[in-house]
Write an enzyme that holds these catalytic residues in place. Structure first.
Site, short mmCIF file in Angstrom:
data_model
loop_
_atom_site.label_atom_id
_atom_site.label_comp_id
_atom_site.label_asym_id
_atom_site.label_seq_id
_atom_site.Cartn_x
_atom_site.Cartn_y
_atom_site.Cartn_z
N ARG A 51 51.40 98.93 56.28
CA ARG A 51 50.34 99.91 55.99
C ARG A 51 48.94 99.32 55.98
NH1 ARG A 51 54.67 101.67 54.49
NH2 ARG A 51 54.91 99.52 53.85
N THR A 52 48.76 98.26 55.22
CA THR A 52 47.39 97.78 55.01
C THR A 52 46.79 97.30 56.33
OG1 THR A 52 48.12 97.12 52.82
CG2 THR A 52 45.97 96.32 53.53
N LYS A 80 49.27 74.74 60.87
CA LYS A 80 48.96 73.31 61.11
C LYS A 80 48.23 72.70 59.92
CE LYS A 80 47.88 74.72 65.80
NZ LYS A 80 46.68 74.96 66.62
N ARG A 101 44.76 89.11 53.71
CA ARG A 101 45.89 89.14 52.76
C ARG A 101 46.49 87.74 52.73
NH1 ARG A 101 50.77 93.40 52.46
NH2 ARG A 101 49.07 94.59 51.52
N HIS A 129 44.88 94.32 44.63
CA HIS A 129 44.98 94.97 45.94
C HIS A 129 43.98 96.13 45.93
CE1 HIS A 129 46.44 96.44 49.65
NE2 HIS A 129 47.74 96.48 49.42
N1 CP Z 1 50.98 99.30 50.31
C1 CP Z 1 50.94 98.15 51.03
O1 CP Z 1 50.19 97.21 50.73
O2 CP Z 1 51.82 98.14 52.08
P1 CP Z 1 51.97 96.96 53.12
O3 CP Z 1 52.50 95.77 52.36
O4 CP Z 1 52.90 97.45 54.18
O5 CP Z 1 50.60 96.63 53.64
#
Ligand code: CP
Length: 306
Positions: A51-52, A80, A101, A129
């Site tokens: 999603r993100t 590396k 991320r 998040h």
């Molecule tokens: N909600 C969320 O962060 O989903 P993903 O881990 O798929 O990005």
């Protein structure tokens, strides 16, 4: 230059402006189709995501921009041994804005300290998040018409669930918010959230282990999965993984206007039979993620539409 590293980086007023922009984007998609013409978003994903990452990419493409990036540490020079600090210096040469991320808490802060472009924290370990939180706020706002005066149940892995930590930080700023924290005793919300956030803001909350006992009083139920990747011990995960399963029977205990959210991915914690319940809003929530990320990209790049 602004970054988004924590849900508190935007004031309540700025958050509302961003949500209003996201609502307008949803209604008038074509108006925003060329706002980012010629601009690039880099997505630096050192941890898996559906999603993100894809909603960020969809957001930038919908604004007329382009995207580049990687979807795992293995496919970047992190494999590396390159540091996050050096990676972000490179990315600053290649793009106008980036979303990162990383499994380590604080990595987005390190990236921002070395970056020449706006950095968006797309999840740092079990910490925060913030773009999921903006997504959650937009979903709740669109369903309830406000962000205060409601009882929010947070259920599942409240220890490792970074979406829960970020959402609590954000919601305590609104009046009349109460929380019911539903988790196994081993996965309670961390002390720093209880003491430095909930107690410090004088927020009313209860901790429970039984989901059924909480259902009746909730306005929002925010389900979360047990975060397998954060457990040190597989046996412990297996013992916890089916602790909560929201099904049709439990939904009968809830109010007619109680909405179920989940940041997704779901594993077992919401039975698929609940998907047809009109109060199940987790797929709507995923859609809101695109609008809110479009609004965020525009805001951090200082772009406006007449
Ligand atoms: N909600 C969320 O962060 O989903 P993903 O881990 O798929 O990005």
């Amino acid at each position: 230059m602004r970054h988004l590293l924590s849900p508190l980086d935007f004031s309540v007023e700025e958050t509302q402006k961003l949500l209003d922009l996201a609502c307008d984007i949803e209604k008038n998609r074509s108006k925003y189709a060329h706002v980012c013409d010629g601009m690039k978003l880099a997505t630096l994903f050192f941890e898996p995501s559906t999603r993100t990452r894809l909603s960020f990419e969809s957001a930038m493409l919908s604004l007329g921009g382009s995207v580049l990036g990687f979807s795992s540490a293995d496919s970047s020079s992190a494999a590396k041994g390159e540091s996050v600090a050096d990676t972000i210096r490179m990315i600053s040469c290649y793009s106008d804005i980036c979303a990162i991320r990383h499994p380590k808490e604080g990595s987005a802060f390190v990236a921002a300290s070395k970056s020449l472009i706006p950095v968006i924290n797309a999840g740092d370990g079990g910490h925060q998040h913030p773009t999921q939180t903006l997504t959650d706020l937009l979903t709740i706002y669109s369903l309830k018409g406000e962000l205060g005066n409601m009882t929010v149940g947070l259920c599942g892995d409240l220890k490792f669930g970074r979406t829960v930590h970020s959402l609590i930080h954000a919601l305590v700023r609104y009046p009349g918010i109460k929380f019911v924290l539903i988790s196994p005793p081993e996965l309670r919300v961390p002390d720093y959230i209880r003491e430095d956030v909930l107690d410090a803001h004088g927020i009313e909350y209860r901790e429970m282990t039984n989901l059924e006992d909480a259902m009746e009083e909730l306005d929002i139920l925010y389900m979360t999965r047990i975060q397998r990747e954060r457990f040190f011990n597989e046996e412990e995960y297996l013992r916890m993984k089916d602790y909560y399963v929201l099904d049709k029977e439990k939904m009968k205990l809830a109010k007619e206007d109680m909405y179920v959210l989940h940041p997704l991915p779901r594993v077992n914690e919401i039975s698929v039979e609940v998907d047809d319940d009109p109060r199940a809003k987790y797929f709507r929530q995923a859609q809101c993620g695109v609008y809110v990320r479009m609004a965020l990209i525009m805001t951090l790049l200082g772009l406006e539409v007449e």
